[in-house]
Design an enzyme around this catalytic site. Sequence first.
Site, short mmCIF file in Angstrom:
data_model
loop_
_atom_site.label_atom_id
_atom_site.label_comp_id
_atom_site.label_asym_id
_atom_site.label_seq_id
_atom_site.Cartn_x
_atom_site.Cartn_y
_atom_site.Cartn_z
N GLN A 112 0.81 -1.12 -0.04
CA GLN A 112 -0.03 0.10 0.11
C GLN A 112 0.80 1.56 -0.13
O GLN A 112 0.20 2.46 -0.31
CB GLN A 112 -0.89 -0.10 1.25
CG GLN A 112 -0.25 0.29 2.44
CD GLN A 112 -0.99 0.25 3.80
OE1 GLN A 112 -1.78 -0.69 4.07
NE2 GLN A 112 -1.25 1.05 4.58
N CYS A 170 -5.24 0.69 3.38
CA CYS A 170 -5.12 -1.08 3.64
C CYS A 170 -6.57 -1.52 3.79
O CYS A 170 -6.65 -2.81 3.24
CB CYS A 170 -4.67 -1.04 5.22
SG CYS A 170 -5.85 -0.18 6.41
N HIS A 207 -6.11 -0.86 11.26
CA HIS A 207 -5.65 -1.27 10.15
C HIS A 207 -6.29 -2.46 9.71
O HIS A 207 -7.03 -3.36 10.33
CB HIS A 207 -3.96 -1.77 10.26
CG HIS A 207 -3.25 -2.40 9.19
ND1 HIS A 207 -3.03 -1.42 8.27
CD2 HIS A 207 -2.67 -3.58 8.86
CE1 HIS A 207 -2.23 -2.02 7.05
NE2 HIS A 207 -2.09 -3.30 7.84
#
Length: 329
Positions: free
Chosen positions: A132, A138, A276
């Site tokens: 990424q 993410c 995340h």
Amino acid sequence: MKFFLILIAVFMPSFSNPMKEEVQRRWNDYKTLYQKSYDDSEEQKRFDIFETNLRTIEDHNKQYGDKKVSYKMAVNQFADLTCDEFAQYYARGYKPRNTESTVIPKTKSIYDEVPEEIDWREKGAVTEVKNQGVCGACWAFSTTGSLEGQNFLKNGVLVSLSEQELVDCIIARSLRGCNGGFLDVAFQYVIDHGLSTEDDYPYEEADGTCHRGDLPSAVTEIAYLAIFGTSEEALKDAVGTVGPISVGVDATKWQFYSEGVFYDATCKTEANSLNHAVLVVGYGTEDDGEYWLVKNSYGPEWGMDGYIKLARNRNNTCGIATEPWYPVL
């Protein structure tokens, strides 16, 4: 006494310089390997951070050698960042929902019984590890990961899907893709519009203007499901019988993970602490304990070729079972 102090002053440099020279050598190798460059004002700052991180890694790995911790650390592309900087840039892209739990429909199961261990990579349902970069996308990589797995299991073809289309074409709650996103919004977008391939709409590591246009859809989604309630048994049922599953985690402590089964008691589990999004592609057991096999989006040079083994059945480590999601094709 004066004579003794003079001797100390004379001989101390000969003891300390080799250590400093070794750090300098490793710093130079690090910059070459990861193609890092800094202006004069930044060079010393990054070197000092690197030296501090190097000591942290070495101290931790001594504990690993003494079997006091279950995972190793290593110098990687994040070694010139402080812990706060890592969290700011690389653990910020997931926006939690914390809604009601949803029961997994039995008709969706691939197997009649939940296997004791599974690795969906071995079955061909997982694409290569992606990166990424500094874009907080993410959530898009986690979304494409579970879609890629379901597409393979339904159609027998593994196709890499476009994260950039999700980043460019979804605007939710005034957020642009690199500032984070929601998994349910991403899945809903695919229901409404389908999703193009990585080849047709490649990743650019930045927010862009949506240009889907007439690009064909590589997948068509009909629904998505959530498995909330912090149950690792429910997550195991889903991973073992459905396929790769998208999850939110607290990745604040993941900066230097290298190998072994990650466990950190300070890793948070509450929905509002998840920062995340990753992809659970399997689970199993080894000498360091039970683990979840997790595909990350930091590139193959991080962790175990881009993967992390996260402690399983140990207090919902890093919130892995707090908000799992998966699409229905």
